[in-house]
Motif scaffolding. Structure first.
Motif, mmCIF file in Angstrom:
data_model
loop_
_atom_site.group_PDB
_atom_site.id
_atom_site.type_symbol
_atom_site.label_atom_id
_atom_site.label_comp_id
_atom_site.label_asym_id
_atom_site.label_seq_id
_atom_site.Cartn_x
_atom_site.Cartn_y
_atom_site.Cartn_z
ATOM 1 N N SER A 63 26.084 45.709 -84.075
ATOM 2 C CA SER A 63 24.724 46.254 -84.030
ATOM 3 C C SER A 63 24.629 47.404 -83.039
ATOM 4 O O SER A 63 23.991 48.432 -83.311
ATOM 5 C CB SER A 63 23.726 45.155 -83.642
ATOM 6 N N LYS A 64 25.266 47.258 -81.868
ATOM 7 C CA LYS A 64 25.250 48.327 -80.862
ATOM 8 C C LYS A 64 25.966 49.575 -81.371
ATOM 9 O O LYS A 64 25.529 50.707 -81.128
ATOM 10 C CB LYS A 64 25.892 47.829 -79.570
ATOM 11 N N THR A 86 23.755 51.506 -83.776
ATOM 12 C CA THR A 86 22.728 52.254 -83.051
ATOM 13 C C THR A 86 23.295 53.544 -82.479
ATOM 14 O O THR A 86 22.699 54.620 -82.619
ATOM 15 C CB THR A 86 22.145 51.397 -81.910
ATOM 16 N N SER A 92 24.244 56.030 -85.337
ATOM 17 C CA SER A 92 23.054 56.580 -85.998
ATOM 18 C C SER A 92 22.506 57.767 -85.214
ATOM 19 O O SER A 92 22.133 58.790 -85.791
ATOM 20 C CB SER A 92 21.976 55.503 -86.140
#
Length: 323
Positions: free
Chosen positions: A300-301, A304, A307
């Motif tokens: 997930s990190k 982020t 992105s």
């Protein structure tokens, strides 16, 4: 002290659910959706997992290729599937970190509509050219492109992929104008490169390595800051006049949003067991893929961070999601 008891209670609850899941899931076939045509890095990883899991779990594990629109077609299918652990996605940097900035409208949210399972592997991208183009390094290619503005073309395996973005970044940093030709996968783009229908192609090193070693295409540079151990003879673009050039293709395992945590944990464990197997790991490394399974939180990190990076590239390059 109270908060400690709460955490312990939650952990015991998840652990109990996980133990039950090991005996209740899976009860039917699992399918892994690959958003590109067979033969590329996402397909290779899916089939490695499928083969290993089938032996471990004793149920069929099917790989289904759903190419198109930079991975959006297959990702949409998974996003709208039941969160039961039976439909999974080989996620890509394009789907989860690029397409949100590149496409004006998307039928799914690349972050909110998925449950992260594990990072799978990464691979450098590589710039390869048609041998008849008459260039042997990046300097010569840039000079040729400047002498023939908008006449040279570069292919990729789809709009929004890291391969497409590698080309856009190359255009911007080199100050050249070359046309993007998107394909649904390497099975279409590579024959066009070999035949001369396109001038150059950004591809995953793991996919192009056999053709490079066979001498069918000319490799000019990899898109990582350091040379790849799988092909140390190929220089980086960064060391050929484009300092700081970096574009890495990475792949992950994703499920639909709201997947039960116990199944998420089970899939994460299965992924680690497969990719940490010495035979599988050495086979992937030899092919230019660097396996590195990790936690859902780490994935997930990464999404982020990536992105933010690629949103800036999309904005600065003016890249569009061509139909």
């Amino acid at each position: 002290m109270k908060s400690l008891f709460v955490l312990l209670f939650v952990w015991l609850g998840v652990s109990n659910a996980y133990s039950q899941t090991k005996t209740t899931w899976p009860k039917q076939a699992i399918r892994i959706i690959v958003t590109f045509t067979p033969g590329g890095a996402p397909d290779i990883l899916a089939r490695v997992l499928a083969e290993n899991w089938q032996q471990t779990l004793g149920v069929p594990v099917l790989v289904e290729n759903r190419p198109g629109y930079g991975g959006n077609i297959g990702a949409d299918l998974v996003a709208k599937s039941d969160p039961d652990g039976y439909t999974l996605l080989i996620g890509t940097v394009g789907i989860h970190a690029i397409n949100g900035a590149l496409y004006d409208k998307m039928s799914f949210d690349p972050v909110k509509d998925f449950t992260p399972i594990s990072f799978l592997a990464s691979t450098p991208n590589v710039l390869i050219v048609n041998k008849q183009l008459g260039v042997s390094n990046v300097h010569e290619l840039i000079e040729l492109a400047k002498a023939k503005p908008n006449q040279l073309t570069f292919g990729s395996s789809g709009v929004g992929t890291s391969l497409h973005m590698s080309g856009e970044l190359f255009k911007e940093m080199a100050g050249i104008n070359i046309r993007h030709i998107p394909y649904k996968g390497r099975n279409q783009s590579l024959p066009d490169l070999v035949s001369g229908r396109i001038s150059m192609l950004f591809d995953n090193l793991s996919s192009s390595l056999p053709l490079i070693k066979a001498g069918e295409v000319q490799a000019l540079g990899v898109t990582t800051l350091k040379r790849s151990p799988a092909a140390p003879e190929i220089p980086t673009l960064a060391e050929q006049g484009l300092p700081g050039f970096e574009a890495v293709s990475w792949f992950s395992l994703m499920a639909p949003a709201n997947l039960p945590p116990a199944i998420q944990m089970r899939l994460n464990q299965l992924t680690k067991q497969a990719l940490e197997n010495s035979d599988i790991k050495n086979r992937l490394l030899a092919g230019g893929l660097d396996p590195a399974p990790g936690s859902p939180e780490d994935l997930s990190k990464l999404i982020t961070r990536e992105s933010r990076k690629w949103s800036r590239v999309v904005q600065q390059s003016g890249a569009k999601a061509e139909p």
